[in-house]
Write a protein that holds these residues in place. Structure first.
Motif, PDB file in Angstrom:
ATOM      1  N   VAL A   8       1.210   2.686  -3.476  1.00 28.01           N
ATOM      2  CA  VAL A   8      -0.006   3.080  -4.192  1.00 28.01           C
ATOM      3  C   VAL A   8      -0.240   4.582  -4.042  1.00 28.01           C
ATOM      4  O   VAL A   8      -0.324   5.109  -2.946  1.00 28.01           O
ATOM      5  CB  VAL A   8      -1.231   2.276  -3.698  1.00 28.01           C
ATOM      6  CG1 VAL A   8      -2.501   2.751  -4.383  1.00 28.01           C
ATOM      7  CG2 VAL A   8      -1.013   0.786  -3.943  1.00 28.01           C
ATOM      8  N   ILE A  60      -6.250   5.118  -6.753  1.00 25.33           N
ATOM      9  CA  ILE A  60      -7.014   4.136  -7.524  1.00 25.33           C
ATOM     10  C   ILE A  60      -8.043   4.916  -8.333  1.00 25.33           C
ATOM     11  O   ILE A  60      -8.790   5.725  -7.780  1.00 25.33           O
ATOM     12  CB  ILE A  60      -7.694   3.108  -6.596  1.00 25.33           C
ATOM     13  CG1 ILE A  60      -6.619   2.350  -5.813  1.00 25.33           C
ATOM     14  CG2 ILE A  60      -8.577   2.155  -7.390  1.00 25.33           C
ATOM     15  CD1 ILE A  60      -7.151   1.504  -4.679  1.00 25.33           C
ATOM     16  N   ILE A 108      -4.584   1.183 -10.911  1.00 26.06           N
ATOM     17  CA  ILE A 108      -3.880   1.391  -9.651  1.00 26.06           C
ATOM     18  C   ILE A 108      -2.648   2.209 -10.001  1.00 26.06           C
ATOM     19  O   ILE A 108      -1.789   1.759 -10.766  1.00 26.06           O
ATOM     20  CB  ILE A 108      -3.468   0.063  -8.988  1.00 26.06           C
ATOM     21  CG1 ILE A 108      -4.704  -0.728  -8.572  1.00 26.06           C
ATOM     22  CG2 ILE A 108      -2.583   0.330  -7.773  1.00 26.06           C
ATOM     23  CD1 ILE A 108      -4.380  -2.042  -7.883  1.00 26.06           C
ATOM     24  N   ALA A 127       0.814  -1.212   0.000  1.00 21.38           N
ATOM     25  CA  ALA A 127       0.000   0.000   0.000  1.00 21.38           C
ATOM     26  C   ALA A 127       0.849   1.265   0.000  1.00 21.38           C
ATOM     27  O   ALA A 127       0.401   2.317  -0.464  1.00 21.38           O
ATOM     28  CB  ALA A 127      -0.943  -0.005   1.198  1.00 21.38           C
ATOM     29  N   LEU A 136       0.833   3.825  -9.171  1.00 19.33           N
ATOM     30  CA  LEU A 136       1.938   3.454  -8.291  1.00 19.33           C
ATOM     31  C   LEU A 136       3.082   4.460  -8.387  1.00 19.33           C
ATOM     32  O   LEU A 136       3.372   4.976  -9.460  1.00 19.33           O
ATOM     33  CB  LEU A 136       2.474   2.066  -8.678  1.00 19.33           C
ATOM     34  CG  LEU A 136       1.463   0.929  -8.683  1.00 19.33           C
ATOM     35  CD1 LEU A 136       2.083  -0.313  -9.298  1.00 19.33           C
ATOM     36  CD2 LEU A 136       0.985   0.647  -7.271  1.00 19.33           C
TER      37      LEU A 136
END
Length: 162
Positions: free
Chosen positions: A23, A26, A78, A20, A80
């Motif tokens: 990340v 989203i 997602i 996480a 990143l």
């Protein structure tokens, strides 16, 4: 006891997890148009404009050798943080955020010296579920070793000399 928090997502019915901390966000894929760029490695779908920044979008179905699906409503990007840049991955659905303790994690099984999947960090077990934990830096490396830190084109390069 060490623990890790993973964002869990599905691709083709299998569950994958990514740290996480990597990340950035989203996104609902339907809200963005992917600009195709000829000559990119096949697993890079193209680029999107996210809040004024251009970001590459990787297609994990292509990376994993899976069949393509038409744009499903649940499809997500997602985003990143990789090497000081934000890049996205197309996934079927983001399903969960899970904390794992060390004892719930196993190293990825080896398949022999000929086949090494460097992007698999390990396997997380939750009851009967097995979650494949991915290394985002290895996952997004391409055979052509595309240098994502190189700007595509500067506007000054496009100016016509007078």
């Amino acid at each position: 006891m060490a623990s890790i928090q993973l964002v869990i997502f599905e691709i083709d019915g299998s569950e994958y997890g990514i740290d996480a901390l990597t990340v950035n966000g989203i996104l609902r894929a339907q809200k963005y148009k992917i600009q195709k760029i000829p000559g990119l490695p096949r697993e890079i779908e193209g680029m999107i404009n996210l809040r004024g920044q251009v970001n590459y979008i990787y297609n994990l179905r292509k990376k994993f050798g899976l069949s393509e699906i038409s744009d499903a409503e649940e499809t997500k990007f997602i985003m990143l943080n990789i090497n000081e840049q934000v890049v996205g991955c197309i996934v079927d659905e983001v399903t969960d955020i899970v904390h794992f303790n060390e004892e719930d994690l196993q190293p990825a099984p080896t398949l022999g010296s000929n086949l090494t999947l460097t992007y698999i960090k390990g396997i997380g077990k939750v009851d009967e579920r097995m979650i494949i934990i991915l290394d985002p830096i290895q996952l997004l490396s391409t055979k052509e070793s595309l240098d994502l830190e190189t700007p595509l084109v500067k506007l000054s390069d496009l100016a016509i000399p007078s």
